[in-house]
Design an enzyme around this catalytic site. Structure first.
Site, mmCIF file in Angstrom:
data_model
loop_
_atom_site.group_PDB
_atom_site.id
_atom_site.type_symbol
_atom_site.label_atom_id
_atom_site.label_comp_id
_atom_site.label_asym_id
_atom_site.label_seq_id
_atom_site.Cartn_x
_atom_site.Cartn_y
_atom_site.Cartn_z
ATOM 1 N N LEU C 73 0.798 -1.228 0.000
ATOM 2 C CA LEU C 73 0.000 0.000 0.000
ATOM 3 C C LEU C 73 0.832 1.282 0.000
ATOM 4 O O LEU C 73 0.489 2.238 0.699
ATOM 5 C CB LEU C 73 -0.959 -0.007 1.195
ATOM 6 C CG LEU C 73 -2.041 -1.074 1.158
ATOM 7 C CD1 LEU C 73 -2.877 -1.033 2.423
ATOM 8 C CD2 LEU C 73 -2.928 -0.882 -0.067
ATOM 9 N N CYS C 131 -6.322 -6.559 1.299
ATOM 10 C CA CYS C 131 -4.916 -6.560 0.898
ATOM 11 C C CYS C 131 -4.116 -7.500 1.795
ATOM 12 O O CYS C 131 -4.107 -7.334 3.012
ATOM 13 C CB CYS C 131 -4.338 -5.156 0.959
ATOM 14 S SG CYS C 131 -2.668 -5.093 0.328
ATOM 15 N N LYS C 166 -14.225 -4.637 -1.904
ATOM 16 C CA LYS C 166 -13.329 -5.547 -2.631
ATOM 17 C C LYS C 166 -12.886 -6.672 -1.704
ATOM 18 O O LYS C 166 -12.249 -6.437 -0.684
ATOM 19 C CB LYS C 166 -12.109 -4.767 -3.147
ATOM 20 C CG LYS C 166 -11.128 -5.600 -3.955
ATOM 21 C CD LYS C 166 -10.058 -4.722 -4.616
ATOM 22 C CE LYS C 166 -9.018 -5.534 -5.351
ATOM 23 N NZ LYS C 166 -8.019 -4.664 -6.023
ATOM 24 N N ILE C 192 -11.753 -11.001 -7.478
ATOM 25 C CA ILE C 192 -11.040 -11.303 -6.247
ATOM 26 C C ILE C 192 -9.770 -10.452 -6.162
ATOM 27 O O ILE C 192 -9.169 -10.112 -7.185
ATOM 28 C CB ILE C 192 -10.627 -12.808 -6.162
ATOM 29 C CG1 ILE C 192 -9.674 -13.205 -7.281
ATOM 30 C CG2 ILE C 192 -11.838 -13.692 -6.177
ATOM 31 C CD1 ILE C 192 -9.092 -14.619 -7.168
ATOM 32 N N ASN C 193 -9.391 -10.093 -4.954
ATOM 33 C CA ASN C 193 -8.062 -9.571 -4.717
ATOM 34 C C ASN C 193 -7.080 -10.732 -4.916
ATOM 35 O O ASN C 193 -7.481 -11.823 -5.303
ATOM 36 C CB ASN C 193 -7.991 -8.988 -3.302
ATOM 37 C CG ASN C 193 -6.923 -7.901 -3.189
ATOM 38 O OD1 ASN C 193 -5.838 -8.021 -3.765
ATOM 39 N ND2 ASN C 193 -7.215 -6.861 -2.445
ATOM 40 N N THR C 194 -5.837 -10.529 -4.615
ATOM 41 C CA THR C 194 -4.822 -11.559 -4.886
ATOM 42 C C THR C 194 -4.905 -12.737 -3.914
ATOM 43 O O THR C 194 -5.340 -12.585 -2.780
ATOM 44 C CB THR C 194 -3.414 -10.948 -4.801
ATOM 45 O OG1 THR C 194 -3.268 -10.317 -3.531
ATOM 46 C CG2 THR C 194 -3.190 -9.923 -5.894
ATOM 47 N N GLY C 218 -2.425 -12.624 -11.853
ATOM 48 C CA GLY C 218 -2.063 -12.990 -13.230
ATOM 49 C C GLY C 218 -2.939 -14.127 -13.725
ATOM 50 O O GLY C 218 -3.742 -14.705 -12.976
ATOM 51 N N GLY C 266 -5.903 -6.460 -13.928
ATOM 52 C CA GLY C 266 -4.822 -6.112 -13.019
ATOM 53 C C GLY C 266 -3.454 -6.372 -13.591
ATOM 54 O O GLY C 266 -2.937 -5.588 -14.395
#
Lengths: 303, 244, 303, 244
Positions: C73, C131, C166, C192-194, C218, C266
């Site tokens: 961040l 995050c 998110k 989705i976030n990572t 990815g 992303g």
């Protein structure tokens, strides 16, 4: 004791390479291609109390660097496994094999493990509490520490074979589940089973897999698997078998640095039937390259 | 089953989205007509199963249709490419069957494996009557090649632009002793219903490994669960169990 | 209203393509390459109350079909975002932008959202409760339905802008979290976030990322993202923004069939800076190929 | 920044694990010495950043060392390959600096970007004294090329097999007006400590995008956080803040 040998729950493996359950059948297809006695061991097709046909087709969908399967535990049932498969297996594989067991109740798990207790060519029992394919089945055990603990206790009460609990990665806190299994008496932990995934067919506009979702495996999932093995290695004292997206000898070394004492190879067997043999052959070169004398020295080395 | 590197010799467009590729390599494990090969493609995780159209010494002929990214990639090869292939997969057709007049029933890219089958049947002294179905005129391929083998070739197109308007079941001969078929499942069902003789049916499925390890393509039969890739792709008529 | 237009929480987007937060900065680097007004909108760099440098280097590790990042961040803080970035942004981007907000307490989330409430070029606020990079930070909010609900309520009380929460995919039950956000008043969900992932350097034998683990994104993660979007679409009635491994127009169509009303791109921006522009240009061809007249017609079509 | 396809002309091994590749393509965005390009490789998700050694019209020269799978893949190219390249990345060196005697301090594959720098400095009327460090004799490359430009070249090797035994800081000239340097971080630190003049230092980092979008390579400087890829890779001496 060669430089590749490792210990798995008190039994020595010639090397840490173990084909994963569901990607190697009972070994016969591969025994036609090479002498499967080169393997550390292998984990045979997930076995339940009763015979199962499994899920409707399609069961397979392709993904970027991986695949989804939704076989749904097709297997002949424990009776046939003991009466037909194990005797047949003895002829082509002369090492202890890892029996993979699934179930839909703690009783079923216990019963299947009890049946396997007397089988001399079974070296370890791997208890799959994580198969994401079966509705109302394995999933719930693997996502709840209490249930995971209960299954572990139930199977430990019925067999003296080393019990390795195979965990689902589809959880918020993998360490919590691993600890619950250790507390229940597990002799080892194996992870990760497949990630729950999905693909949609743009032509039909519906999910490719008949069951909609399935287990995502292959090279793509390696970073998630590595992370979870690293976390579980810190959480428990029992041995950890690492798997998930391993496709080469370098991946094996990386997984063992994260904490795995042995590695299972899954989806890679399906696209390269010689994968396990070739990884075993390639390991000494990779150890040399990174200045590693004996592979057992690196277990957990990244911590 | 054998894992070998094959070299692409030629790759030509022979009908709409349909390509004929010849390759050189070790074909020694391709024993029966109706067997298939499984081709690794760069950037694709799973191999692509393609049925064997013909094999001559070390030359392998494949005919395939572009249906997605994998076959599209294959279609762009121009020659000299090296392909990692698992060959000699599946059980294939058994030509030791009763009678002399053989009906070969194929739909679209289900037709290619019938070519090597026809060769073998004719060499064994049988007569081959082909009933081939295509969607339209632009989809038709290989009919002359079958004729050159000595087959009688009848064609149906859905559009009616060539041959009989309709389906393969509309051009069945009056008499035949046995049926060999390969094509889309609705066609297989129609042939199953219409044919009165024994027969062998070649099935398709989304496969994982192609050699019997993953159980990704199991189907229910009268004789229990069978793996399309290993116990099939050819099932005997009497084994078949249609679902729904 | 073109065939690509979609509605996002009551605001029309010219097309469903939205560069994801953290892969597009404040748009300037991309504005040098193409006119970013072709985008539906974009989600700007995750903003916190105070300026943050973020995590130590290395922050990046490569994976098969993806990458791990652990930026932590890094951002100039809400004051500078409002005083410098938003005015600068107005000059190159003439549509409403999506503000992405992170925080370490419900108060911080609420404060940052309140500050953004008066900014006319902010069309939506995307609240990152997921995050995985910051210790003791966003992670806990996204993995606990009660906390997710509390954050949603806190920010809704401070702004009239549409709030999109998110979500983190690193949970056992994504539907439960999504429902908690909906109950808290969220106007939309993005996911989705990572995935939490890791890589180890075989030369140093230690984790590549200085913070050990990081967010895996990815192409590799697409099947997991698609599955979760499908699940959340069934769980809630509010709009769902899909993201995770989208790299081409076909992926966008697939994600929308799963239930996304718009898609974020992303990691692909980082390896192909023209990715979003090219996907927008390619969408009409893909719609034609699959017989789709208007893209909004396919939202949730796979259910 | 520009995204273009380049064609590999030549790719030759010039020292242990070190290759020189020349390519043709649109080099128009490569303006300053010390900038880099970011190369997409098939099967690799992230691009590979390589510093520009030289540019002549549409010909680009890169010198790189094989350190992993990506650079190994690059090293196997033989010519005519097409590469997707983002060019003109990073700030590069600013040659408008005080004085005439320029010290160019490079270690290993930190040396290549100093080549275009030397060309530009000499064209602008400066004198260039090079202090180049290598591990061993087999690692040495490009020293003649620098001499041909008119540079004075001094060499140190850790092994002592060529030039002075030791590090670049052991072969600093008595007098110089400014230092430009590129190499591994320990070398940069040593040069920073030893040099008494102003200077420009080129840094390396694991990068995500290479063009400033992802904040994957931020470092702390006296002037606040800077992105190595976009605000760097070259930092002015007075900006540098060494951590730990």
């Amino acid at each position: 004791m060669g430089r590749l040998s490792v210990d798995l729950c008190g039994k020595e493996l010639d090397n840490p390479i173990i084909p994963a359950s569901g990607t190697f059948g009972f070994g016969y297809e591969f025994a036609e291609l090479y002498d499967i006695n080169c393997l550390g061991t292998f984990s045979f097709k997930g076995t339940t109390r009763d015979m199962r046909f499994g899920n409707p087709l399609p069961r397979i969908a392709e993904c970027e660097s991986g695949m989804i399967n939704s076989v749904g535990l097709q297997n002949p049932g424990i009776d046939k496994v003991i009466s037909c498969e194990l005797p047949k297996l003895r002829r082509c594989f002369h090492k202890p094999v890892m029996a993979n067991v699934s179930g839909f109740s703690t009783d079923e798990y216990a019963e299947v493990c009890e049946r396997l207790d007397g089988e001399d060519n079974v070296g370890w029992i791997e208890v799959n509490i994580s198969c994401p394919n079966v509705h109302g089945g394995g999933m719930s055990f693997g996502t709840d520490p209490k249930m995971a603990n209960a299954v572990t206790k139930a199977v430990k009460a019925k067999t003296k074979k080393p019990i390795i609990i195979k965990l689902s990665p589809n959880v918020t806190d993998i360490s919590e589940i691993a600890k619950a299994c250790e507390e229940g008496g597990a002799d080892g932990i194996s992870l990760i089973n497949t990630l729950l995934g999905m693909r949609i067919d743009l032509k039909t506009k519906k999910p490719i897999i008949a069951n909609k979702m399935g287990g995502f495996s292959g090279k793509a999932i390696f970073p998630v698997a590595l992370r979870m093995v690293y976390q579980v290695y810190e959480a428990v004292k029992i041995p950890v078998v690492g798997m998930g997206g391993i496709s080469c000898a370098e991946n094996v070394v990386e997984m063992m640095l994260a904490g795995a004492c042995a590695c299972q190879i899954g989806a890679q067997n399906l696209v390269d039937p010689y994968a396990c043999r070739d990884i075993i052959d390639d390991l000494p070169r990779v150890l040399d390259k990174y200045g590693i004398k004996n592979i057992k020295d690196i277990i957990g080395g990244a911590h | 089953m054998k894992n070998c590197i094959f070299t692409v010799n030629e790759n030509i467009n022979i009908a709409k989205d349909v390509y004929k590729m010849t390759l050189s390599g070790d074909t020694s494990d391709i024993v029966f007509p109706g067997q298939f090969v499984n081709i690794a493609l760069s950037g694709k995780f799973l191999r692509r199963p393609i049925s064997v159209c013909d094999v001559n010494g070390n030359e392998l002929t494949l005919i395939y249709k572009v249906v997605g990214g994998g076959t599209e990639q294959l279609s762009k090869m121009t020659g000299r490419e090296k392909l990692d292939i698992l060959s000699g997969l599946g059980n294939g057709y058994d030509i030791n069957v009763p009678g002399k007049r053989m009906l070969l029933c194929g739909g679209g890219v289900g037709i290619p494996p019938l070519y090597l089958l026809a060769k073998r049947l004719i060499a064994a002294g049988a007569e081959c009557i082909c009933a081939f179905g295509f969607a339209d005129k632009c989809d038709v391929f290989y009919t002359d090649e079958f004729k050159k083998l000595g087959c009688e070739v009848n064609i149906a197109t859905v559009s009616g632009a060539l041959g009989t308007k309709g389906f393969v079941t509309d051009i069945f001969p009056e008499e035949y002793d046995y049926v060999f078929t390969c094509g889309p499942e609705p066609m297989l069902k129609a042939v199953y219903k219409k044919s009165k003789t024994g027969g062998q049916f070649s099935f398709e499925a989304r496969m994982g490994c192609g050699f019997g390890a993953c159980m990704g393509c199991s189907c229910k039969t009268i004789a229990g669960a069978k793996r399309i890739c290993k116990d099939g792709p050819v099932l005997k008529k009497e084994e078949i169990l249609w679902e729904d």
